[in-house]
Design a protein around this motif. Structure first.
Motif, PDB file in Angstrom:
ATOM      1  N   LYS A 121       0.733  -1.230  -0.063  1.00  0.00           N
ATOM      2  CA  LYS A 121      -0.093  -0.025  -0.106  1.00  0.00           C
ATOM      3  C   LYS A 121       0.960   1.298   0.039  1.00  0.00           C
ATOM      4  N   TYR A 122       2.020   1.120   0.664  1.00  0.00           N
ATOM      5  CA  TYR A 122       2.779   2.442   0.800  1.00  0.00           C
ATOM      6  C   TYR A 122       3.348   2.720  -0.558  1.00  0.00           C
ATOM      7  N   PHE A 123       3.939   1.690  -1.143  1.00  0.00           N
ATOM      8  CA  PHE A 123       4.525   2.075  -2.644  1.00  0.00           C
ATOM      9  C   PHE A 123       3.195   2.310  -3.504  1.00  0.00           C
ATOM     10  N   GLY A 124       2.179   1.877  -3.362  1.00  0.00           N
ATOM     11  CA  GLY A 124       0.952   1.976  -4.237  1.00  0.00           C
ATOM     12  C   GLY A 124       0.506   3.557  -4.350  1.00  0.00           C
ATOM     13  N   LEU A 125       0.487   4.269  -2.845  1.00  0.00           N
ATOM     14  CA  LEU A 125       0.106   5.511  -2.785  1.00  0.00           C
ATOM     15  C   LEU A 125       1.264   6.433  -3.366  1.00  0.00           C
ATOM     16  N   ILE A 126       2.353   6.031  -3.451  1.00  0.00           N
ATOM     17  CA  ILE A 126       3.708   6.837  -3.863  1.00  0.00           C
ATOM     18  C   ILE A 126       3.420   6.990  -5.333  1.00  0.00           C
ATOM     19  N   LEU A 127       3.304   5.670  -5.793  1.00  0.00           N
ATOM     20  CA  LEU A 127       3.171   5.637  -7.325  1.00  0.00           C
ATOM     21  C   LEU A 127       1.814   6.554  -7.895  1.00  0.00           C
ATOM     22  N   ILE A 128       0.383   6.770  -7.132  1.00  0.00           N
ATOM     23  CA  ILE A 128      -0.666   7.560  -7.189  1.00  0.00           C
ATOM     24  C   ILE A 128      -0.041   8.981  -7.356  1.00  0.00           C
ATOM     25  N   LEU A 129       0.400   8.994  -6.069  1.00  0.00           N
ATOM     26  CA  LEU A 129       0.882  10.742  -5.813  1.00  0.00           C
ATOM     27  C   LEU A 129       2.033  10.789  -6.838  1.00  0.00           C
ATOM     28  N   GLY A 130       2.692  10.358  -7.332  1.00  0.00           N
ATOM     29  CA  GLY A 130       3.734  10.561  -8.417  1.00  0.00           C
ATOM     30  C   GLY A 130       3.206  10.779  -9.856  1.00  0.00           C
TER      31      GLY A 130
END
Length: 398
Positions: free
Chosen positions: A5-14
């Protein structure tokens, strides 16, 4: 929070963060094709870039209060919908005036993604991880100008300039769906927050009249406006004066972006030995000298493609030192109202950048001189404001 979930959120925000740079840079290789198709000049097409910068400047001030008043997701969804509709309009624009107006609206929409992504980092991640997440988002901001014009050059050659805006539309749709499905509600709306103009304006004025803020914010914005002049003038310089192809222009733009990104990373290392004040002075002096030499050589016609590229590379390297140090020094006096100061700093930067972009567009001549003149003038003004502003800061009590 799980690692997935951590990296998923970073991908969306990126992805949200990348929307702005792609919207600015991806259609630059299409300037000559747009000018031919809409029966206008490349300088007039550059006004659509200026209107985009104006929209970003206004949006910086608009979305901050809205995101606090109504939460993060509702203003974000509305902004993305506006962006999608405006992108569709740009793809089918049949006049330069329509394109200029639609680009302004597109900017207002994309600005929601930029401001919301920054706010949601603070909402969603532990404080100890904020710096790391922001560093990743800054990497997206740095890499996007390398990818966007290169991709735009190939798309323009293969499918035409209209398709670029359809690609941007698709990016907007992807962000809307991803945000709808996977971004959590990260912030409780503040119903007591006032959206009346007077308290908002008073808050911005309180920040602006602080000597350290206006000195470094204006210094950074003026120095950075040289980048906006370069972005507006580069299609004419490279594709009409030096006759490079759309694909080659994209690669040159990517190469020059490396100078800005690389110097900003070197700046981090140099801060271990030097202060921000020392670095910004040295970089501004170098930037001003480079711009003046560039102007003299351009007026006399001494420069070819390689010399022009080299001087632009040096100029952008200087900005990699000026921009982060000016931003840090501008925000240093603020703790409680850092958000207001950050929004105002961004609006000033984009507003002055828009003026530089318009200045380039007003000169409908096939010459690098207008672009380089604005780069030189903005550098001189930046170092003058820094010189006199530091006197005011030094005269204040500690």
């Amino acid at each position: 929070m799980t690692q997935k979930k951590y990296f998923g959120l970073i991908l969306i925000l990126g992805s949200l963060t990348a929307l702005g740079p792609f919207s600015i840079d991806m259609y630059l290789p299409g300037f000559p094709a747009i000018a031919d198709d809409l029966n206008t000049s490349t300088a007039s097409v550059a006004l659509s870039l200026s209107s985009y910068f104006i929209g970003i400047s206004a949006g910086q001030l608009l979305y901050g209060p809205l995101l606090d008043k109504f939460g993060r997701k509702k203003p974000l969804f509305i902004g993305l919908l506006v962006y999608i509709l405006a992108s569709a309009g740009c793809a089918f624009a049949n006049s330069i005036d329509a394109l200029i107006g639609l680009r302004f609206i597109q900017a207002l929409g994309s600005c929601a993604a930029t401001v919301a992504s920054v706010a949601m980092v603070r909402d969603l991640f532990p404080v100890k991880d904020n710096a790391k997440v922001f560093a990743l988002l800054m990497l997206v901001l740095g890499v996007s100008p390398m990818i966007a014009p290169t991709l735009g050059g190939y798309v323009t050659v293969a499918f035409g300039w209209h398709t670029i805006f359809l690609v941007l539309l698709g990016l907007g749709v992807f962000n809307l769906i991803a945000s709808w499905l996977w971004l959590p509600n990260s912030y409780k709306p503040d119903a007591n927050l006032s959206l009346k103009p007077k308290p908002i304006i008073n808050g911005f004025w309180t920040v602006f009249k602080t000597p350290q803020f206006y000195t470094y914010a204006l210094t950074g914005a003026l120095a950075f406006s040289g980048l906006f002049a370069y972005i507006s003038g580069s299609p004419l310089i490279f594709m009409e004066i030096f006759h490079v192809s759309e694909e080659t222009y994209g690669w040159i733009f990517a190469l020059l972006s490396i100078g800005f990104i690389g110097s900003s990373q070197i700046n981090t290392l140099l801060l271990r030995r030097y202060t921000s004040q020392q670095l910004i002075y040295a970089a501004l002096i170098t930037q001003t000298i480079t711009a003046l030499l560039f102007l003299i050589a351009s007026i006399n016609g001494w420069l070819g493609l390689y010399e022009t590229t080299a001087l632009l590379f040096i100029f952008l390297c200087c900005l990699g030192f000026v921009s982060p140090n000016a931003s840090a020094l501008s925000l240093l006096p603020f703790s409680k109202n850092a958000g207001t100061a950050s929004a105002l700093m961004g609006a000033i930067q984009m507003g002055i950048g828009a003026l530089a972009s318009v200045g380039v567009s007003l000169f409908n001549v096939k010459s690098a001189v207008p672009t380089v003149s604005i780069m030189a003038l903005s550098s001189i003004l930046a170092i003058a404001i820094l010189y006199f502003g530091k006197r005011k800061i030094a005269s204040l009590p500690a």
